[in-house]
Enzyme design. Structure first.
Site, PDB file in Angstrom:
ATOM      1  N   SER A   1      -9.743   9.057  -5.942  1.00 31.60           N
ATOM      2  CA  SER A   1      -9.785   7.529  -6.585  1.00 31.60           C
ATOM      3  C   SER A   1     -10.332   6.774  -5.747  1.00 31.60           C
ATOM      4  O   SER A   1     -11.255   5.732  -6.040  1.00 31.60           O
ATOM      5  CB  SER A   1      -8.491   7.094  -7.383  1.00 31.60           C
ATOM      6  OG  SER A   1      -7.694   6.673  -6.575  1.00 31.60           O
TER       7      SER A   1
ATOM      8  N   HIS B   1      -3.022   2.683   3.404  1.00 29.81           N
ATOM      9  CA  HIS B   1      -1.822   3.013   3.003  1.00 29.81           C
ATOM     10  C   HIS B   1      -1.380   2.073   1.673  1.00 29.81           C
ATOM     11  O   HIS B   1      -1.612   0.867   1.789  1.00 29.81           O
ATOM     12  CB  HIS B   1      -0.918   2.639   4.109  1.00 29.81           C
ATOM     13  CG  HIS B   1       0.520   2.907   3.824  1.00 29.81           C
ATOM     14  ND1 HIS B   1       0.873   4.457   4.137  1.00 29.81           N
ATOM     15  CD2 HIS B   1       1.644   2.505   3.619  1.00 29.81           C
ATOM     16  CE1 HIS B   1       2.093   4.574   3.908  1.00 29.81           C
ATOM     17  NE2 HIS B   1       2.629   3.169   3.634  1.00 29.81           N
TER      18      HIS B   1
ATOM     19  N   LYS C   1      -3.150  14.597   6.996  1.00 26.33           N
ATOM     20  CA  LYS C   1      -2.720  15.328   8.242  1.00 26.33           C
ATOM     21  C   LYS C   1      -2.743  14.352   9.298  1.00 26.33           C
ATOM     22  O   LYS C   1      -3.441  13.357   9.233  1.00 26.33           O
ATOM     23  CB  LYS C   1      -3.801  16.320   8.410  1.00 26.33           C
ATOM     24  CG  LYS C   1      -3.989  17.389   7.354  1.00 26.33           C
ATOM     25  CD  LYS C   1      -2.975  18.654   7.734  1.00 26.33           C
ATOM     26  CE  LYS C   1      -3.048  19.657   6.866  1.00 26.33           C
ATOM     27  NZ  LYS C   1      -2.082  20.759   7.121  1.00 26.33           N
TER      28      LYS C   1
END
Ligand code: GAR
Length: 199
Positions: free
Chosen positions: A22, A115, A97
């Site tokens: 998205s 974030h 990762k």
């Protein structure tokens, strides 16, 4: 007569297997809509069955799958692809990762991450996906937001480049918070990447 020089900034997006894509599609649309000289010239996915992989291919973005089971091999391949494609910035989008310190320093181009909360209080290794929104909900916060930061060898650490708050006091569940925050992410990431490239 001197000619004006026009630059198109080529960026790479890295996403893990679970990524919905998205943020990748929101960036692609934003730069197109605003006619800005930024292009996703490379998208690297860790798995071919990632929903984001088909999405990127449908958008015409050059897309590659590179397994991240061996991180050193993954990083070597990403470095090679970035050099071959003249990439000037890497944007992580749903890439869960941890990149190594040697990759981060040797690639010598900025690596940004997004974030889904305000850092540093709602960041860290176990803070991804709904876990972030649940933590914000359980703490009874009235605001959450999105944060763009430079990638650091420690998960979700690194200089904060931009952040945007959003009121969540009317949210009825962590899922409601997630929906609100995702809208903020989509507005903030493309704008911040362009700002970072042109600053
Ligand atoms: C986004 O919510 C992003 O903030 C988060 O993964 C999601 C990816 O969504 N990243 C992190 O939590 C990194 N710590 P997308 O795959 O739909 O772009």
């Amino acid at each position: 007569m001197e000619r004006a020089s026009f630059i198109t900034y080529k960026i790479a997006v890295l996403s893990s297997g679970h990524s919905r894509g998205s943020n990748l599609s929101a960036m692609h649309e934003y730069w197109k809509k605003h006619n800005l000289p930024v292009q996703i010239a490379l998208a690297v996915f860790t798995r071919a069955d990632s929903p984001a992989f088909s999405l990127a291919k449908n958008l015409g973005i050059p897309s590659f799958v590179v397994s991240a089971k061996d991180m050193a091999g993954f990083e070597a391949e990403v470095s090679k692809l970035c050099i071959e494609n003249n990439i000037s910035l890497i944007a992580l989008a749903g890439f869960l990762k941890q990149l190594s310190a040697s990759f981060i320093s040797s690639i010598a181009i900025p690596i940004l991450n997004i974030h889904p909360a305000l850092l540093p209080q709602y960041g860290g290794e176990i803070m991804y996906g709904m876990a972030v929104h649940k933590a914000v909900w359980e703490a009874g916060e009235r605001e959450s937001g999105a944060t763009i930061h430079l990638v650091d060898p420690l998960y979700d650490h690194g200089t904060i480049v931009a952040s945007q708050k959003v009121a969540i006091d009317t949210c009825q569940s962590p899922e409601d918070i997630a929906t609100k925050v995702l809208k903020v992410e989509h507005q903030l990431y493309a704008k911040s990447i362009y700002g970072y490239l042109t600053k």
